[in-house]
Scaffold this motif. Sequence first.
Motif, PDB file in Angstrom:
ATOM      1  N   SER A 115       0.831  -1.208   0.000  1.00 35.97           N
ATOM      2  CA  SER A 115       0.000   0.000   0.000  1.00 35.97           C
ATOM      3  C   SER A 115       0.864   1.256   0.000  1.00 35.97           C
ATOM      4  N   LEU A 116       1.933   1.247   0.817  1.00 35.15           N
ATOM      5  CA  LEU A 116       2.837   2.403   0.864  1.00 35.15           C
ATOM      6  C   LEU A 116       3.475   2.643  -0.498  1.00 35.15           C
ATOM      7  N   LEU A 117       3.920   1.577  -1.139  1.00 36.05           N
ATOM      8  CA  LEU A 117       4.508   1.712  -2.476  1.00 36.05           C
ATOM      9  C   LEU A 117       3.462   2.187  -3.486  1.00 36.05           C
ATOM     10  N   SER A 118       2.227   1.717  -3.324  1.00 36.80           N
ATOM     11  CA  SER A 118       1.149   2.078  -4.251  1.00 36.80           C
ATOM     12  C   SER A 118       0.805   3.558  -4.180  1.00 36.80           C
ATOM     13  N   TYR A 119       0.926   4.146  -2.981  1.00 33.57           N
ATOM     14  CA  TYR A 119       0.574   5.554  -2.817  1.00 33.57           C
ATOM     15  C   TYR A 119       1.651   6.490  -3.376  1.00 33.57           C
ATOM     16  N   SER A 120       2.795   5.929  -3.745  1.00 37.28           N
ATOM     17  CA  SER A 120       3.844   6.748  -4.333  1.00 37.28           C
ATOM     18  C   SER A 120       3.481   7.111  -5.769  1.00 37.28           C
ATOM     19  N   SER A 121       3.837   8.314  -6.151  1.00 37.44           N
ATOM     20  CA  SER A 121       3.610   8.726  -7.546  1.00 37.44           C
ATOM     21  C   SER A 121       4.807   8.398  -8.434  1.00 37.44           C
ATOM     22  N   ASP A 122       5.847   7.840  -7.818  1.00 43.09           N
ATOM     23  CA  ASP A 122       7.073   7.505  -8.542  1.00 43.09           C
ATOM     24  C   ASP A 122       6.903   6.158  -9.238  1.00 43.09           C
ATOM     25  N   PRO A 123       7.005   6.098 -10.574  1.00 40.67           N
ATOM     26  CA  PRO A 123       6.871   4.824 -11.289  1.00 40.67           C
ATOM     27  C   PRO A 123       7.840   3.755 -10.801  1.00 40.67           C
ATOM     28  N   HIS A 124       9.004   4.182 -10.290  1.00 35.69           N
ATOM     29  CA  HIS A 124       9.986   3.222  -9.783  1.00 35.69           C
ATOM     30  C   HIS A 124       9.403   2.398  -8.640  1.00 35.69           C
ATOM     31  N   TRP A 125       8.754   3.063  -7.678  1.00 34.42           N
ATOM     32  CA  TRP A 125       8.193   2.349  -6.535  1.00 34.42           C
ATOM     33  C   TRP A 125       6.934   1.590  -6.909  1.00 34.42           C
TER      34      TRP A 125
END
Length: 703
Positions: A115-125
């Motif tokens: 979920s934390l990674l999903s909320y990132s706007s960075d395509p890398h994450w």
Amino acid sequence: MNNYAPRVFVPSAVQETALIADHSREFSSKKSFGRFQELGVFCEQYQFVALQRFSSGSVSQPGRICWRGSSNAVLLRKLEVALQDHQVDEAWVTFIDFKNLYGFPTSSMVSRLISLLSYSSDPHWLQKACDLVFLILKEKPDLLQFPVLTNLSLSLARAQMPAPASMILRVMLERENMPPLNILWSVVSHMLKTEIGTCLASNFLVQMCDCFLRLSAKRSVRAKVVKPDAMIFNLVLDACVRFKSTLKGQEIVELMSQTGIIADANSVIIFAQIHEMNGQRDEIKKLKDHVDRVCAPFLGYYWQFYDSLLKLHFKFDDLDSAAELVLDMHKFQKSVPGKKSTMDQEKPLLVPIGSNNLKTGLTIQVMPELLQKDSILGVKHKQESVIFRSGKLLLSNRALAKLVNGYRRNGRTTELSKLLLCIQEDFHALGQSSLCSDVIDACILLGWLEMAHDILDDMDAAGVSLGSTSHMALLTAYYSREMFKEAKTLLRKMRKAGFDMKLSDEMVATACLSEAANDASSSSSKSDLINFLVREMREKEKVIPSAIYELNSSIYYFCKAKMMEDALKTYRRMQHMKIQPTVQTFAYLIDGFSSLGMYRDITILWGDIKRNMGSKEDLELSRDLYEVLLLNFIRGGYFERAMEVIGHMKERDMYCDKWMYKAEFLKFHKNLYWSLKASEARTEAQRKRLEYVKTFRKWVGID
């Protein structure tokens, strides 16, 4: 990390309880996500790439951990803090350290990390989150929870990463589960912003329908969970129109029928646009009777429907049908009901697809006055042939130019005059200039003086007075071209009609020539109708012959009726007439052969397609047609041809949805040549086929 090195962390009773609770939630997630116990074939293609990404960089760095014998509680606590503080980098590094030492943490921790990674706007994450999902699916699928996958798919779609977004959706579909429809609308709408996203979203919808139909046949309670709705269909079909993926659009329309989804007003408009682009005039006609009966408030929606039908009449070079439609629109506005009863609005209508005479044909449920209250779709396209203004359906100058040029080409000026007389009152009601005068002036400026004179005579005979302006314009044109005989005839007629013409013939001629000289520099800008007429004459040489639309309609009918001999006769007649087949011609034939399992005939047709690609007209294939060919070659086991089509798609830089092709292969040929070696092949033909099968398996990522 040095802060934790000197001591060993011992969890308190409260923390132990929390850990036990985490494991309890993990156990609970196993029930709700039990179908992840078996991964399914769709995860394999992505897993190899995901594992490569996952094992690169920090994953393969055991040297990062600088203590020995540390309790896993230390890392769990560190991961907990990083997740609470939304420290993505720290959370990821800590997770990798824990994974290398102890395997996966609890289901709760995994879900929170994704979920934390999903909320990132960075395509890398976001890509890291996707990689992690597929790693978990391979090693411990019971850790995953559907809400986490739902959020991840939405984040990927918003970030314009349609390929991984579609992968997550397909994983969920394989487990016979789907996000709530309102969230699925959002995921799909973001995917549909690009051509590749539209390809993936439309293929996903096809697979969703197939899953629903399969579960419905088994009377499974899971069928309701994966059933699409009208909104999803409308979103995807509208994107098919925008990106000209009309063969895929036609397939989805038929799936809408098979799944029993009721088409609303937006659906009907998009159907018409897809049928128009595929040249399927008869299919639009089946809808017209129902559209004609809608109440007044819906006129603002259905101008696009009439626009599509009118454009098809022009493509078929059918002036009579075009004129009839124009008159229908004129009459329709006078007799349209203000409002219908609620009872009438609630009854879906059954509209056939293919042919009215087919006993086994498809029918689609349509409610032309149904509009979704929470619709996120706005079906709006350029007004080309029909425009909607002040509550009226009117002809555009583009369509008027086609009618004028068509009637002129066929020498049917009187019929044009009658049509103009019937519809000009709609233009007068909006305070616009006389439609008849505009046409006459355009004819004069283009040098079609005889046609202009004939229309003037028709107006006079009908008792319609156009005033002296148009007469003087024609008289001036006659004198400037030294057509004195015609000028004298018109002048006598004008005096007889009572126009104030007290000057002598010579003085009138002098005045007209002087007027012609003054108007010469400004005549080209008087009306855009003239521009459309000029463009129409130029484009007439480039347009597809109307005969191809008639022949394609026949082929489409025969193929839907599984009358392939008749379809092939029509196709051969097309060749004899030296008419270039279109993409639709081949698509209809492929569909007909496929419905009967005649895959070998499709390989023969593929030879014809390649020859037409090399012809002078140079047939330009769409990605849709390549996809249909590839799927049928996979089903029929013609893998040499399949790889040939793949080569063509690569040369043209077309996106290939490997996931779908892999699914098709595993559906029909899961164990084909699984363990057979080339040295064990009995014949040269078997050895070559084995080679192509292995090449295909490698391409889609099975081996």
